[in-house]
Design a protein around this motif. Sequence first.
Motif, PDB file in Angstrom:
ATOM      1  N   MET A  89      35.450  62.492  26.421  1.00 40.28           N
ATOM      2  CA  MET A  89      35.043  63.563  27.293  1.00 40.28           C
ATOM      3  C   MET A  89      36.269  64.339  27.361  1.00 40.28           C
ATOM      4  SD  MET A  89      31.990  63.638  27.954  1.00 40.28           S
ATOM      5  CE  MET A  89      32.216  64.786  29.275  1.00 40.28           C
ATOM      6  N   LEU A  90      37.464  63.805  27.340  1.00 41.17           N
ATOM      7  CA  LEU A  90      38.547  64.442  27.797  1.00 41.17           C
ATOM      8  C   LEU A  90      38.886  65.428  26.502  1.00 41.17           C
ATOM      9  CD1 LEU A  90      41.023  65.053  29.480  1.00 41.17           C
ATOM     10  CD2 LEU A  90      42.170  63.216  28.386  1.00 41.17           C
ATOM     11  N   GLU A  91      38.653  64.970  25.316  1.00 40.96           N
ATOM     12  CA  GLU A  91      39.000  65.461  24.030  1.00 40.96           C
ATOM     13  C   GLU A  91      38.058  66.938  24.067  1.00 40.96           C
ATOM     14  OE1 GLU A  91      40.952  66.189  20.302  1.00 40.96           O
ATOM     15  OE2 GLU A  91      41.598  64.750  22.202  1.00 40.96           O
ATOM     16  N   ILE A  92      36.757  66.436  24.262  1.00 38.42           N
ATOM     17  CA  ILE A  92      35.565  67.582  24.463  1.00 38.42           C
ATOM     18  C   ILE A  92      36.308  68.592  25.321  1.00 38.42           C
ATOM     19  CG2 ILE A  92      33.269  68.250  25.019  1.00 38.42           C
ATOM     20  CD1 ILE A  92      32.716  65.514  23.987  1.00 38.42           C
ATOM     21  N   ARG A  93      36.641  68.392  26.646  1.00 33.08           N
ATOM     22  CA  ARG A  93      36.863  69.509  27.678  1.00 33.08           C
ATOM     23  C   ARG A  93      38.205  70.193  27.010  1.00 33.08           C
ATOM     24  NH1 ARG A  93      36.115  65.856  33.119  1.00 33.08           N
ATOM     25  NH2 ARG A  93      33.733  65.730  32.902  1.00 33.08           N
ATOM     26  N   MET A  94      39.226  69.550  26.334  1.00 32.66           N
ATOM     27  CA  MET A  94      40.217  69.945  26.065  1.00 32.66           C
ATOM     28  C   MET A  94      39.860  71.338  24.817  1.00 32.66           C
ATOM     29  SD  MET A  94      43.084  67.036  26.052  1.00 32.66           S
ATOM     30  CE  MET A  94      44.381  68.021  25.140  1.00 32.66           C
ATOM     31  N   ALA A  95      39.068  70.853  23.979  1.00 37.32           N
ATOM     32  CA  ALA A  95      38.557  71.610  22.957  1.00 37.32           C
ATOM     33  C   ALA A  95      37.625  72.842  23.550  1.00 37.32           C
ATOM     34  CB  ALA A  95      37.688  70.721  22.081  1.00 37.32           C
ATOM     35  N   GLU A  96      37.222  72.593  24.582  1.00 35.84           N
ATOM     36  CA  GLU A  96      36.359  73.856  25.195  1.00 35.84           C
ATOM     37  C   GLU A  96      37.300  74.718  25.814  1.00 35.84           C
ATOM     38  OE1 GLU A  96      33.739  71.819  27.675  1.00 35.84           O
ATOM     39  OE2 GLU A  96      32.185  71.500  26.106  1.00 35.84           O
ATOM     40  N   ALA A  97      38.504  74.174  26.616  1.00 31.09           N
ATOM     41  CA  ALA A  97      39.345  74.837  27.220  1.00 31.09           C
ATOM     42  C   ALA A  97      40.126  75.869  26.108  1.00 31.09           C
ATOM     43  CB  ALA A  97      40.158  74.032  27.968  1.00 31.09           C
ATOM     44  N   SER A 143      33.281  69.923  13.616  1.00 31.38           N
ATOM     45  CA  SER A 143      34.676  69.226  13.670  1.00 31.38           C
ATOM     46  C   SER A 143      34.859  68.426  14.650  1.00 31.38           C
ATOM     47  CB  SER A 143      35.466  70.532  13.626  1.00 31.38           C
ATOM     48  OG  SER A 143      37.032  70.370  13.748  1.00 31.38           O
ATOM     49  N   LEU A 144      34.269  68.931  15.848  1.00 32.51           N
ATOM     50  CA  LEU A 144      34.850  68.119  17.081  1.00 32.51           C
ATOM     51  C   LEU A 144      34.014  67.065  16.954  1.00 32.51           C
ATOM     52  CD1 LEU A 144      35.719  68.008  19.668  1.00 32.51           C
ATOM     53  CD2 LEU A 144      33.885  69.266  20.968  1.00 32.51           C
ATOM     54  N   SER A 145      32.847  66.949  16.600  1.00 28.88           N
ATOM     55  CA  SER A 145      32.288  65.624  16.337  1.00 28.88           C
ATOM     56  C   SER A 145      32.664  64.610  15.310  1.00 28.88           C
ATOM     57  CB  SER A 145      30.886  65.557  15.898  1.00 28.88           C
ATOM     58  OG  SER A 145      29.882  64.496  15.568  1.00 28.88           O
ATOM     59  N   ARG A 146      33.460  65.404  14.404  1.00 26.28           N
ATOM     60  CA  ARG A 146      34.271  64.488  13.387  1.00 26.28           C
ATOM     61  C   ARG A 146      35.316  63.653  13.977  1.00 26.28           C
ATOM     62  NH1 ARG A 146      33.973  67.682   9.923  1.00 26.28           N
ATOM     63  NH2 ARG A 146      36.123  68.725  10.103  1.00 26.28           N
ATOM     64  N   ASP A 147      35.967  64.435  15.043  1.00 27.31           N
ATOM     65  CA  ASP A 147      37.215  64.210  15.453  1.00 27.31           C
ATOM     66  C   ASP A 147      37.326  63.044  16.559  1.00 27.31           C
ATOM     67  OD1 ASP A 147      38.693  66.045  13.970  1.00 27.31           O
ATOM     68  OD2 ASP A 147      38.706  67.467  15.729  1.00 27.31           O
ATOM     69  N   ILE A 148      36.076  63.119  17.420  1.00 26.03           N
ATOM     70  CA  ILE A 148      35.886  62.289  18.581  1.00 26.03           C
ATOM     71  C   ILE A 148      35.281  61.133  18.142  1.00 26.03           C
ATOM     72  CG2 ILE A 148      35.920  63.994  20.199  1.00 26.03           C
ATOM     73  CD1 ILE A 148      32.828  63.506  20.376  1.00 26.03           C
TER      74      ILE A 148
END
Length: 306
Positions: A90-98, A106-111
Amino acid sequence: MSLPLPSSVDETVDLLRHGSYVPDRALSTSLFLALKLGRPLFLEGEAGVGKTEIAKVLSETLGRKLVRLQCYEGLDVSSAVYEWNYARQMLEIRMAEASGNTDRTSLSRDIFSADFLVHRPLLQALEADVNGPPVLLIDELDRTDEPFEAYLLEVLSDFQVTIPEFGTIKAEHPPIVIITSNRTREIHDALKRRCFYHWVDYPNAAREVEIVRARLPEVERDLSEQIVAFVQKLRQQDLFKLPGVAETLDWTRALNTLDCMELTPEVINDTLGTLLKYQDDIQRIQGSEAAKLLNEVNMAARPSPR
């Protein structure tokens, strides 16, 4: 430093004895074959007869890491195998959105990468280790339910775990697997087929004395023999829970702590709670029955007249 696996049944006996475990020949043979052929060893028997201790001794004497999965009702994949670190995701998703990164692929692959994967015991046992494959203890499998038992089939057949979001993780070298069960329910044949099997029974008097001597060498031999003889008599009684080797050792430690030199009816009555774990059993043995059993033990120990 890890040691090589034993190359014979005799070496397996020596290995276990080096860890103060006194096996019988049949158990040593089953263990040797399991080690030699890379198969899990499934051990059934009453509680307290030394099933779990085998895995601990193997870990200690071989210099391998012990990975223990303690089974219980409701055990699931997230507790036994793996789970995702949702807080970090969740933290990674929020940082990516920010930062303006909205590429979902890409985000799904990363998390769902290894950095976010939490390794539980079964997955830990598949990891490479500098000291060699670990000893995986799956303890009291009969406490789990059938769906989890079915999940183990892949792990025990191919020593691999399939994670839908990540892929398949396979052990480079299979772990040493010891599975125990107190037989509170039957384990499915599909799982037993993947293992070598051995029933761990209560030891006879001679071997139980040897076990006590190996584990508690500070206790006088005469007292050890008297304790074992009394416990062997108890196992012939109609009790709810017969004392195992673990209880014999606990009782011996307790009596040694009390500086007891020999068994007496009074000492037995005062310390039965370290040997028997159900009040109905204690009430049945306390008093006259304990004195009767002790008298039988003492009579049997007396030398016969010429």
